[in-house]
Design a protein around this motif. Sequence first.
Motif, PDB file in Angstrom:
ATOM      1  N   ASP A 162      -3.462   4.639  -2.662  1.00  0.00           N
ATOM      2  CA  ASP A 162      -3.456   5.023  -0.612  1.00  0.00           C
ATOM      3  C   ASP A 162      -3.125   6.007  -0.567  1.00  0.00           C
ATOM      4  O   ASP A 162      -3.573   6.381   0.374  1.00  0.00           O
ATOM      5  CB  ASP A 162      -2.575   3.773  -0.316  1.00  0.00           C
ATOM      6  CG  ASP A 162      -2.741   2.481  -1.011  1.00  0.00           C
ATOM      7  OD1 ASP A 162      -4.119   2.113  -0.925  1.00  0.00           O
ATOM      8  OD2 ASP A 162      -1.971   1.748  -1.715  1.00  0.00           O
ATOM      9  N   LEU A 185      -7.380   9.965   0.455  1.00  0.00           N
ATOM     10  CA  LEU A 185      -8.626   8.642   1.002  1.00  0.00           C
ATOM     11  C   LEU A 185      -9.811   9.352   1.669  1.00  0.00           C
ATOM     12  O   LEU A 185      -9.545   9.972   2.600  1.00  0.00           O
ATOM     13  CB  LEU A 185      -8.269   7.501   2.401  1.00  0.00           C
ATOM     14  CG  LEU A 185      -6.876   6.275   1.046  1.00  0.00           C
ATOM     15  CD1 LEU A 185      -6.538   5.727   2.830  1.00  0.00           C
ATOM     16  CD2 LEU A 185      -7.664   6.050   0.084  1.00  0.00           C
ATOM     17  N   PHE A 244       1.061  -1.501   0.100  1.00  0.00           N
ATOM     18  CA  PHE A 244      -0.117  -0.370  -0.102  1.00  0.00           C
ATOM     19  C   PHE A 244       1.141   1.239   0.143  1.00  0.00           C
ATOM     20  O   PHE A 244       1.530   1.424   0.937  1.00  0.00           O
ATOM     21  CB  PHE A 244      -1.305   0.015   1.236  1.00  0.00           C
ATOM     22  CG  PHE A 244      -1.966  -1.196   1.252  1.00  0.00           C
ATOM     23  CD1 PHE A 244      -2.563  -1.053   0.744  1.00  0.00           C
ATOM     24  CD2 PHE A 244      -1.496  -2.303   2.254  1.00  0.00           C
ATOM     25  CE1 PHE A 244      -3.512  -2.405   0.165  1.00  0.00           C
ATOM     26  CE2 PHE A 244      -2.466  -3.476   2.287  1.00  0.00           C
ATOM     27  CZ  PHE A 244      -3.305  -2.887   1.414  1.00  0.00           C
ATOM     28  N   SER A 261     -13.571   4.643   0.498  1.00  0.00           N
ATOM     29  CA  SER A 261     -12.569   4.155   0.140  1.00  0.00           C
ATOM     30  C   SER A 261     -12.318   2.371   1.078  1.00  0.00           C
ATOM     31  O   SER A 261     -11.280   2.588   1.887  1.00  0.00           O
ATOM     32  CB  SER A 261     -11.388   4.968   0.423  1.00  0.00           C
ATOM     33  OG  SER A 261     -11.492   6.463  -0.377  1.00  0.00           O
ATOM     34  N   THR A 262     -11.073   1.909  -0.312  1.00  0.00           N
ATOM     35  CA  THR A 262     -10.818   0.787   0.229  1.00  0.00           C
ATOM     36  C   THR A 262     -10.520  -0.189  -0.666  1.00  0.00           C
ATOM     37  O   THR A 262     -10.159   0.455  -2.654  1.00  0.00           O
ATOM     38  CB  THR A 262     -12.190  -0.335   0.255  1.00  0.00           C
ATOM     39  OG1 THR A 262     -11.293  -1.513   0.894  1.00  0.00           O
ATOM     40  CG2 THR A 262     -12.903  -0.881  -0.952  1.00  0.00           C
ATOM     41  N   ARG A 263      -9.842  -0.823  -0.698  1.00  0.00           N
ATOM     42  CA  ARG A 263      -8.061  -1.364  -1.332  1.00  0.00           C
ATOM     43  C   ARG A 263      -8.159  -2.754  -1.160  1.00  0.00           C
ATOM     44  O   ARG A 263      -7.978  -2.775   0.197  1.00  0.00           O
ATOM     45  CB  ARG A 263      -7.677  -0.658  -1.896  1.00  0.00           C
ATOM     46  CG  ARG A 263      -6.390  -0.335  -2.760  1.00  0.00           C
ATOM     47  CD  ARG A 263      -5.222  -0.623  -3.315  1.00  0.00           C
ATOM     48  NE  ARG A 263      -4.841  -0.435  -4.552  1.00  0.00           N
ATOM     49  CZ  ARG A 263      -3.275  -0.087  -5.025  1.00  0.00           C
ATOM     50  NH1 ARG A 263      -2.746   0.854  -3.859  1.00  0.00           N
ATOM     51  NH2 ARG A 263      -2.347  -0.665  -5.712  1.00  0.00           N
ATOM     52  N   ARG A 289      -5.139  -6.146  -1.584  1.00  0.00           N
ATOM     53  CA  ARG A 289      -3.324  -5.905  -1.897  1.00  0.00           C
ATOM     54  C   ARG A 289      -3.000  -7.588  -1.360  1.00  0.00           C
ATOM     55  O   ARG A 289      -3.552  -8.212  -0.509  1.00  0.00           O
ATOM     56  CB  ARG A 289      -2.704  -5.139  -1.169  1.00  0.00           C
ATOM     57  CG  ARG A 289      -3.279  -4.298  -2.754  1.00  0.00           C
ATOM     58  CD  ARG A 289      -2.190  -3.903  -3.171  1.00  0.00           C
ATOM     59  NE  ARG A 289      -0.807  -3.422  -4.142  1.00  0.00           N
ATOM     60  CZ  ARG A 289      -0.558  -3.225  -4.940  1.00  0.00           C
ATOM     61  NH1 ARG A 289      -0.903  -3.566  -6.002  1.00  0.00           N
ATOM     62  NH2 ARG A 289       0.955  -3.186  -5.240  1.00  0.00           N
ATOM     63  N   TYR A 315      -7.943  -3.054   3.651  1.00  0.00           N
ATOM     64  CA  TYR A 315      -8.495  -1.730   4.423  1.00  0.00           C
ATOM     65  C   TYR A 315      -9.624  -0.930   3.567  1.00  0.00           C
ATOM     66  O   TYR A 315      -9.888  -1.302   2.650  1.00  0.00           O
ATOM     67  CB  TYR A 315      -7.242  -0.641   4.737  1.00  0.00           C
ATOM     68  CG  TYR A 315      -6.797  -0.143   3.431  1.00  0.00           C
ATOM     69  CD1 TYR A 315      -8.101   1.249   2.357  1.00  0.00           C
ATOM     70  CD2 TYR A 315      -6.514  -0.352   2.251  1.00  0.00           C
ATOM     71  CE1 TYR A 315      -7.743   1.777   2.022  1.00  0.00           C
ATOM     72  CE2 TYR A 315      -5.353   0.623   1.197  1.00  0.00           C
ATOM     73  CZ  TYR A 315      -6.349   1.737   1.214  1.00  0.00           C
ATOM     74  OH  TYR A 315      -6.482   2.484   0.074  1.00  0.00           O
TER      75      TYR A 315
END
Length: 214
Positions: free
Chosen positions: A69, A72, A64, A76-78, A80, A190
């Motif tokens: 990133d 935000l 991240f 917001s989400t991501r 990996r 997250y």
Amino acid sequence: MHRSAPRARRTLLAVAVPVGLLLSATLTWQSTHAAFSASTRNAGNAWQSGSVVLSAGGTGGALFAGAADAGLHPGSTRSRCIRVDYTGDVTVDVRMYVSTPTAAPSTLDPFLVMSVERGADVAAGTVVDPDCAGFAPAALAYNTARADDVTADVDRTLADLKGGHHDFATGLQVAPALRPSTHLTFRITYAVADDDAAQRSQSQATFTWEARST
């Protein structure tokens, strides 16, 4: 009568000397050959310690970081993904923990809902897409669901993860009895909580996987 005594002593002496020699020889033979013996041996013994070798495969840098990133906002989400290779030759307990780098910010920690999933093991050299294409989840290691799922526990934040799982002793037990030459996969997700207090906040984190022989 008196003349026979010296003759008798000479006779006894003549007999005593051979008898004494015979007894001496017998005792010597007995002391020299007093026991049978045998032996056997087992040669060529050697010992070598095993090794514990753990490495992150093909990440090419932080999971991240950068523009994806930054900026935000609530929602917001991501996700990996990463491959972690165990190439040692003894069975190990692998645990994951999270810490804040020295002097790094952590004010966004309470507002980042986190989840950690262990995926299916892969073959050596398998290229794992950092953006998780093709990731096959196998078990949740942290949170009740993926962080971006409505059923996720919103109290499972980065602050909670760092506070409760910050070293090997407190780490997430992601592979408690891992065999040699196993290649693990993980997905970390997250989601930013819906909280105005999250504005103008920053955080940094180090994800650590540690293996110890069992």
